[in-house]
Design a protein around this motif. Sequence first.
Motif, PDB file in Angstrom:
ATOM      1  N   GLU A 180       1.118  -1.396  -0.272  1.00 49.37           N
ATOM      2  CA  GLU A 180       0.324   0.336   0.056  1.00 49.37           C
ATOM      3  C   GLU A 180       0.837   1.521   0.070  1.00 49.37           C
ATOM      4  O   GLU A 180       0.807   2.408  -0.739  1.00 49.37           O
ATOM      5  CB  GLU A 180      -0.673  -0.289   1.168  1.00 49.37           C
ATOM      6  N   VAL A 181       1.467   1.423   0.844  1.00 49.23           N
ATOM      7  CA  VAL A 181       2.627   2.570   0.138  1.00 49.23           C
ATOM      8  C   VAL A 181       3.021   2.640  -1.112  1.00 49.23           C
ATOM      9  O   VAL A 181       3.174   4.451  -1.212  1.00 49.23           O
ATOM     10  CB  VAL A 181       3.684   2.136   1.729  1.00 49.23           C
ATOM     11  N   ALA A 182       3.771   1.474  -1.197  1.00 43.46           N
ATOM     12  CA  ALA A 182       4.702   1.749  -2.792  1.00 43.46           C
ATOM     13  C   ALA A 182       3.800   2.160  -3.965  1.00 43.46           C
ATOM     14  O   ALA A 182       4.064   3.148  -4.479  1.00 43.46           O
ATOM     15  CB  ALA A 182       5.449   0.476  -3.307  1.00 43.46           C
ATOM     16  N   ARG A 183       2.652   1.989  -3.492  1.00 42.80           N
ATOM     17  CA  ARG A 183       0.980   1.959  -4.884  1.00 42.80           C
ATOM     18  C   ARG A 183       0.911   3.359  -4.940  1.00 42.80           C
ATOM     19  O   ARG A 183       0.890   4.280  -5.187  1.00 42.80           O
ATOM     20  CB  ARG A 183       0.317   1.199  -4.419  1.00 42.80           C
ATOM     21  N   THR A 184       0.873   3.942  -3.688  1.00 40.63           N
ATOM     22  CA  THR A 184       0.413   5.862  -2.850  1.00 40.63           C
ATOM     23  C   THR A 184       1.586   6.000  -2.915  1.00 40.63           C
ATOM     24  O   THR A 184       1.172   7.099  -3.685  1.00 40.63           O
ATOM     25  CB  THR A 184       0.380   5.627  -1.881  1.00 40.63           C
ATOM     26  N   PHE A 185       3.029   6.011  -3.080  1.00 41.30           N
ATOM     27  CA  PHE A 185       4.044   6.834  -3.207  1.00 41.30           C
ATOM     28  C   PHE A 185       4.349   6.981  -5.276  1.00 41.30           C
ATOM     29  O   PHE A 185       4.391   7.351  -5.699  1.00 41.30           O
ATOM     30  CB  PHE A 185       5.481   5.984  -3.139  1.00 41.30           C
ATOM     31  N   LEU A 186       3.689   5.703  -5.750  1.00 44.43           N
ATOM     32  CA  LEU A 186       4.078   5.766  -7.293  1.00 44.43           C
ATOM     33  C   LEU A 186       3.127   6.550  -7.879  1.00 44.43           C
ATOM     34  O   LEU A 186       1.934   6.555  -9.355  1.00 44.43           O
ATOM     35  CB  LEU A 186       3.948   4.353  -7.598  1.00 44.43           C
ATOM     36  N   GLY A 187       1.251   6.562  -6.694  1.00 43.94           N
ATOM     37  CA  GLY A 187       0.115   7.513  -7.471  1.00 43.94           C
ATOM     38  C   GLY A 187      -0.423   6.193  -8.531  1.00 43.94           C
ATOM     39  O   GLY A 187      -1.458   6.943  -8.904  1.00 43.94           O
ATOM     40  N   LEU A 188      -0.309   5.343  -7.378  1.00 41.64           N
ATOM     41  CA  LEU A 188      -1.117   4.118  -8.680  1.00 41.64           C
ATOM     42  C   LEU A 188      -3.090   3.999  -8.497  1.00 41.64           C
ATOM     43  O   LEU A 188      -3.127   4.033  -6.702  1.00 41.64           O
ATOM     44  CB  LEU A 188      -0.761   2.833  -8.239  1.00 41.64           C
ATOM     45  N   PRO A 189      -3.661   3.628  -9.466  1.00 38.78           N
ATOM     46  CA  PRO A 189      -5.169   4.190  -8.629  1.00 38.78           C
ATOM     47  C   PRO A 189      -5.635   2.818  -8.317  1.00 38.78           C
ATOM     48  O   PRO A 189      -4.954   1.781  -8.133  1.00 38.78           O
ATOM     49  CB  PRO A 189      -5.949   4.486  -9.786  1.00 38.78           C
ATOM     50  N   GLU A 190      -6.509   2.988  -7.026  1.00 42.84           N
ATOM     51  CA  GLU A 190      -7.413   2.203  -5.601  1.00 42.84           C
ATOM     52  C   GLU A 190      -7.804   0.880  -7.673  1.00 42.84           C
ATOM     53  O   GLU A 190      -8.485   0.737  -8.250  1.00 42.84           O
ATOM     54  CB  GLU A 190      -8.388   2.162  -5.349  1.00 42.84           C
ATOM     55  N   GLY A 191      -6.962  -0.367  -7.097  1.00 41.98           N
ATOM     56  CA  GLY A 191      -7.851  -1.438  -7.725  1.00 41.98           C
ATOM     57  C   GLY A 191      -6.912  -1.909  -9.675  1.00 41.98           C
ATOM     58  O   GLY A 191      -7.145  -2.114  -9.847  1.00 41.98           O
ATOM     59  N   ALA A 192      -5.880  -0.627  -9.205  1.00 41.26           N
ATOM     60  CA  ALA A 192      -4.908  -1.172 -10.411  1.00 41.26           C
ATOM     61  C   ALA A 192      -4.333  -2.311 -10.891  1.00 41.26           C
ATOM     62  O   ALA A 192      -3.307  -2.867  -9.714  1.00 41.26           O
ATOM     63  CB  ALA A 192      -3.562  -0.016 -10.522  1.00 41.26           C
ATOM     64  N   PHE A 193      -4.047  -3.282 -12.119  1.00 43.04           N
ATOM     65  CA  PHE A 193      -3.493  -4.204 -12.261  1.00 43.04           C
ATOM     66  C   PHE A 193      -1.977  -4.058 -12.659  1.00 43.04           C
ATOM     67  O   PHE A 193      -2.109  -3.537 -13.500  1.00 43.04           O
ATOM     68  CB  PHE A 193      -3.904  -5.597 -13.065  1.00 43.04           C
ATOM     69  N   VAL A 194      -1.085  -4.232 -11.655  1.00 45.85           N
ATOM     70  CA  VAL A 194       0.803  -4.217 -11.982  1.00 45.85           C
ATOM     71  C   VAL A 194       1.169  -4.848 -13.335  1.00 45.85           C
ATOM     72  O   VAL A 194       1.392  -5.640 -12.048  1.00 45.85           O
ATOM     73  CB  VAL A 194       1.136  -2.638 -10.914  1.00 45.85           C
ATOM     74  N   VAL A 195       1.880  -4.752 -13.933  1.00 46.77           N
ATOM     75  CA  VAL A 195       2.720  -5.901 -14.400  1.00 46.77           C
ATOM     76  C   VAL A 195       3.678  -5.022 -14.265  1.00 46.77           C
ATOM     77  O   VAL A 195       3.898  -4.018 -15.142  1.00 46.77           O
ATOM     78  CB  VAL A 195       1.964  -5.614 -16.391  1.00 46.77           C
TER      79      VAL A 195
END
Length: 380
Positions: A180-195
């Motif tokens: 969660e911390v990393a995805r917030t830092f990266l600005g990823l939207p909630e529910g994004a499927f990350v490759v």
Amino acid sequence: MKALHVITGLGVGGAEQQLRLLLRHLPAQCDVVTLTNPGPVAEGLTADGVRVTHLGMTGNRDLAALPRLTRLIRDGGYDLVHTHLYRACLYGRVAARLAKVRAVVATEHSIGATRLEGRPRTAGVRGLYLAGERLGHATVAVSPTVAERLRHWGVPGQRIRVIPNGIDAPRFRYDAARREVARTFLGLPEGAFVVGGVGRMTPGKRFDLLVRALALLPGDVWLLLVGGGPEEDVLRRTARDLGVSNRVLMTGERPSLPDPQDEAPDLVDLLSAMDVLASPSPEESFGLAVVEALAAGLPVLYASCPAVEDLPPGAAPGARRVTGGAGAYARELLRLRAAGPGERSAPDAVGRYDIAATAEQLMDLYTAALSGSNLEGSTS
């Protein structure tokens, strides 16, 4: 035992980071010489208490570096020299012999089916490689696949020892909070499927294939590329031309070992942030990024990975080989996205690649080389 490790450069790469991790576990007094590029890994080694010397080599034909390296080895009173990567193996072996070091060992990190560290495997490259190899006592292959390639090139089998790369598997264990911390830092939207893709940004890694696959996928799929290199700008242009630049994140080089002074996510954090790792490189010697991803409990799609292919069938059920181009990867990614998140646990096979075991095997090799023991049968 006093050993000197000679490596071509110390930027953030698989061989470089493997060396730093290895030195944390080797029960020997070790110094390091980098021929060029004392980058972030040099800083990390220094922070670990390892003495690092930059030789200041200006190019492949900087022959003036040879007497400097020879003097450094002789003055250091080393029992053994261990070389890593093509240029360092060539110059390091010659210098070690001139300095009359008792034992010389090399690790082959990057020999592919058709290329050696990005160089076409021409007769000239092969001839220089074999001439240098004969000056050492043993060559470490990081996988059985690499050992077979070395034998095919003409390296005698009794001089080859298979010692796989290792990782500190518990460090890569999935952590929901770090995700969660990393995805917030990266600005990823909630529910994004990350490759995810991890490695040097060079043409041989084929990360452009993942950008092209992204263009075939729904808008909730994002691509996270971790690494640096000469292909960064090309990948950004490709993403822009395909209209997916808003879904491509490029972090640059990120260390696998933590830096307390760096607040940005490290590689372990970024792997937790991913939902799948894709490794489309067609020629790998080991596949360190794949093993690290498996340790993080990620499903993996790969084109070439001896670390998985050399395992018994079914030992890494989360890893699947993909043949073909962007369309093939897009289909596999859609399948994984539809399946939803699975349990983020590492397969038992990851335990085969424990860094402590790697260090123990390497110390056994050092002892044998220093004692003049016969290495016959060491490839088994």
